[in-house]
Design a protein around this motif. Structure first.
Motif, PDB file in Angstrom:
ATOM      1  N   ASP A   1     116.328  22.323  34.938  1.00  0.00           N
ATOM      2  CA  ASP A   1     117.781  22.688  35.219  1.00  0.00           C
ATOM      3  C   ASP A   1     118.173  23.868  35.935  1.00  0.00           C
ATOM      4  O   ASP A   1     118.613  24.322  36.084  1.00  0.00           O
ATOM      5  CB  ASP A   1     118.659  23.071  34.175  1.00  0.00           C
ATOM      6  N   GLY A   2     116.870  24.539  36.726  1.00  0.00           N
ATOM      7  CA  GLY A   2     116.865  25.646  37.223  1.00  0.00           C
ATOM      8  C   GLY A   2     116.702  27.156  36.751  1.00  0.00           C
ATOM      9  O   GLY A   2     116.424  27.800  36.891  1.00  0.00           O
ATOM     10  N   ARG A   3     116.066  26.838  35.737  1.00  0.00           N
ATOM     11  CA  ARG A   3     115.799  28.141  34.498  1.00  0.00           C
ATOM     12  C   ARG A   3     114.223  28.007  34.009  1.00  0.00           C
ATOM     13  O   ARG A   3     113.372  26.985  34.417  1.00  0.00           O
ATOM     14  CB  ARG A   3     116.431  27.244  33.266  1.00  0.00           C
ATOM     15  N   THR A   4     113.787  29.066  33.521  1.00  0.00           N
ATOM     16  CA  THR A   4     112.384  29.539  33.479  1.00  0.00           C
ATOM     17  C   THR A   4     112.185  29.935  32.270  1.00  0.00           C
ATOM     18  O   THR A   4     112.941  31.477  31.908  1.00  0.00           O
ATOM     19  CB  THR A   4     112.368  30.185  34.116  1.00  0.00           C
ATOM     20  N   GLU A   5     111.111  29.762  31.500  1.00  0.00           N
ATOM     21  CA  GLU A   5     110.720  30.538  30.171  1.00  0.00           C
ATOM     22  C   GLU A   5     109.712  31.574  30.640  1.00  0.00           C
ATOM     23  O   GLU A   5     108.936  30.858  31.673  1.00  0.00           O
ATOM     24  CB  GLU A   5     110.008  29.219  29.849  1.00  0.00           C
ATOM     25  N   VAL A   6     110.405  32.465  30.628  1.00  0.00           N
ATOM     26  CA  VAL A   6     108.931  33.846  31.500  1.00  0.00           C
ATOM     27  C   VAL A   6     109.107  34.399  29.903  1.00  0.00           C
ATOM     28  O   VAL A   6     109.445  34.283  28.580  1.00  0.00           O
ATOM     29  CB  VAL A   6     110.204  34.487  31.545  1.00  0.00           C
ATOM     30  N   THR A   7     107.318  34.558  29.368  1.00  0.00           N
ATOM     31  CA  THR A   7     106.178  35.177  28.544  1.00  0.00           C
ATOM     32  C   THR A   7     105.497  37.116  29.144  1.00  0.00           C
ATOM     33  O   THR A   7     105.028  36.626  29.799  1.00  0.00           O
ATOM     34  CB  THR A   7     105.733  35.241  27.613  1.00  0.00           C
ATOM     35  N   GLU A   8     106.299  38.042  28.362  1.00  0.00           N
ATOM     36  CA  GLU A   8     105.867  38.961  29.072  1.00  0.00           C
ATOM     37  C   GLU A   8     104.873  39.387  28.202  1.00  0.00           C
ATOM     38  O   GLU A   8     105.225  39.593  26.570  1.00  0.00           O
ATOM     39  CB  GLU A   8     106.295  40.205  29.571  1.00  0.00           C
ATOM     40  N   THR A   9     103.462  39.965  28.109  1.00  0.00           N
ATOM     41  CA  THR A   9     102.634  40.515  26.744  1.00  0.00           C
ATOM     42  C   THR A   9     101.511  41.693  27.359  1.00  0.00           C
ATOM     43  O   THR A   9     101.935  41.761  28.499  1.00  0.00           O
ATOM     44  CB  THR A   9     101.569  39.505  26.840  1.00  0.00           C
ATOM     45  N   PHE A  10     101.932  42.105  26.444  1.00  0.00           N
ATOM     46  CA  PHE A  10     100.890  43.935  26.420  1.00  0.00           C
ATOM     47  C   PHE A  10     100.043  43.364  25.904  1.00  0.00           C
ATOM     48  O   PHE A  10     100.023  43.284  24.747  1.00  0.00           O
ATOM     49  CB  PHE A  10     101.869  45.063  25.717  1.00  0.00           C
ATOM     50  N   ASP A  11      98.773  43.904  26.076  1.00  0.00           N
ATOM     51  CA  ASP A  11      97.282  43.012  25.797  1.00  0.00           C
ATOM     52  C   ASP A  11      96.484  44.698  25.658  1.00  0.00           C
ATOM     53  O   ASP A  11      95.966  44.888  26.170  1.00  0.00           O
ATOM     54  CB  ASP A  11      96.811  41.821  26.285  1.00  0.00           C
ATOM     55  N   TRP A  12      96.426  44.951  24.034  1.00  0.00           N
ATOM     56  CA  TRP A  12      96.050  46.525  23.682  1.00  0.00           C
ATOM     57  C   TRP A  12      94.460  46.027  23.111  1.00  0.00           C
ATOM     58  O   TRP A  12      93.791  47.150  23.160  1.00  0.00           O
ATOM     59  CB  TRP A  12      96.968  46.872  23.104  1.00  0.00           C
ATOM     60  N   GLY A  13      94.575  45.060  22.857  1.00  0.00           N
ATOM     61  CA  GLY A  13      93.250  44.800  22.711  1.00  0.00           C
ATOM     62  C   GLY A  13      92.475  44.272  23.786  1.00  0.00           C
ATOM     63  O   GLY A  13      90.429  44.842  23.640  1.00  0.00           O
ATOM     64  N   THR A  14      92.324  44.427  25.099  1.00  0.00           N
ATOM     65  CA  THR A  14      91.441  45.096  25.596  1.00  0.00           C
ATOM     66  C   THR A  14      91.285  46.210  26.104  1.00  0.00           C
ATOM     67  O   THR A  14      90.115  46.223  27.347  1.00  0.00           O
ATOM     68  CB  THR A  14      91.798  44.009  27.129  1.00  0.00           C
ATOM     69  N   SER A  15      91.997  47.040  25.761  1.00  0.00           N
ATOM     70  CA  SER A  15      91.522  48.388  25.769  1.00  0.00           C
ATOM     71  C   SER A  15      90.942  49.859  26.094  1.00  0.00           C
ATOM     72  O   SER A  15      89.858  48.929  24.854  1.00  0.00           O
ATOM     73  CB  SER A  15      92.850  49.337  24.772  1.00  0.00           C
ATOM     74  N   ARG A  16      90.110  50.168  26.162  1.00  0.00           N
ATOM     75  CA  ARG A  16      88.842  51.095  26.437  1.00  0.00           C
ATOM     76  C   ARG A  16      89.124  51.934  24.211  1.00  0.00           C
ATOM     77  O   ARG A  16      87.667  52.285  24.277  1.00  0.00           O
ATOM     78  CB  ARG A  16      88.621  52.499  27.244  1.00  0.00           C
ATOM     79  N   SER A  17      90.441  52.191  24.393  1.00  0.00           N
ATOM     80  CA  SER A  17      90.514  52.008  22.933  1.00  0.00           C
ATOM     81  C   SER A  17      91.400  51.874  22.090  1.00  0.00           C
ATOM     82  O   SER A  17      92.202  52.232  22.546  1.00  0.00           O
ATOM     83  CB  SER A  17      90.134  54.042  22.903  1.00  0.00           C
ATOM     84  N   PRO A  18      91.717  50.797  21.613  1.00  0.00           N
ATOM     85  CA  PRO A  18      92.345  49.924  20.751  1.00  0.00           C
ATOM     86  C   PRO A  18      92.994  50.652  19.293  1.00  0.00           C
ATOM     87  O   PRO A  18      94.017  50.579  18.744  1.00  0.00           O
ATOM     88  CB  PRO A  18      92.008  48.710  20.094  1.00  0.00           C
ATOM     89  N   LEU A  19      92.156  51.837  19.205  1.00  0.00           N
ATOM     90  CA  LEU A  19      92.620  52.722  17.671  1.00  0.00           C
ATOM     91  C   LEU A  19      93.143  53.660  17.914  1.00  0.00           C
ATOM     92  O   LEU A  19      94.543  54.106  17.821  1.00  0.00           O
ATOM     93  CB  LEU A  19      91.448  53.220  17.058  1.00  0.00           C
TER      94      LEU A  19
END
Length: 155
Positions: A109-127
């Motif tokens: 019906d012209g609608r969109t499911e939008v998912t936004e993700t912040f992936d901090w596991g790929t960070s140089r320093s997750p800690l």
């Protein structure tokens, strides 16, 4: 449910939120895939609209630079597009290694499911990301971003 922002479990060290927006996939994808328009999306209040450098339509491997401001301090971030699938996915990686991912799915019906993700596991320093509070801070920003997107296209 259209308009509600929900938490999505996308794995450890990822913060994801989802909403159904009353707009077609191609229109929303075009908005996210143009870094010159990211200030229109930003719910965190850190992205500035001036002096964006890069293409108006991202593709895999593209680089783009966006002016930012946090705690009153201006700076610029140059990101690299690490994932791209037309009208389905756009993802970029910041210099510190964390990634922002946007996923789009036709909800009918012209609608969109939008998912936004912040992936901090790929960070140089997750800690360090955890100690600085990035997951919680970005969860609030993502929720605000998706809520504003829902409102923008409310009928």
């Amino acid at each position: 449910m259209s308009g509600t922002v929900t938490t999505v479990d996308t794995g450890e060290r990822r913060v994801s939120r989802r909403a159904v927006v009353n707009a077609p996939v191609a229109e929303l994808f075009a908005l996210v895939a143009d870094p010159h328009r990211h200030a229109e999306l930003d719910g965190s209040g850190t992205v500035r609209a001036d002096t964006v450098e890069g293409p108006h339509r991202l593709a895999a491997g593209d680089r783009f630079t966006v002016p930012m401001r946090q705690m009153g301090v201006p700076y610029k971030i140059t990101s690299v597009v690490t994932g791209y699938d037309e009208n389905r996915l756009v993802e970029w990686q910041h210099p510190l290694g964390h990634r922002w991912r946007w996923e789009f799915a036709d909800a009918g019906d012209g609608r969109t499911e939008v998912t936004e993700t912040f992936d901090w596991g790929t960070s140089r320093s997750p800690l360090m990301a955890r100690l600085l509070g990035f997951p919680a801070q970005n969860a609030k920003g993502i929720t605000a971003t998706l809520s504003a997107l829902v409102q923008r296209y409310a009928s």
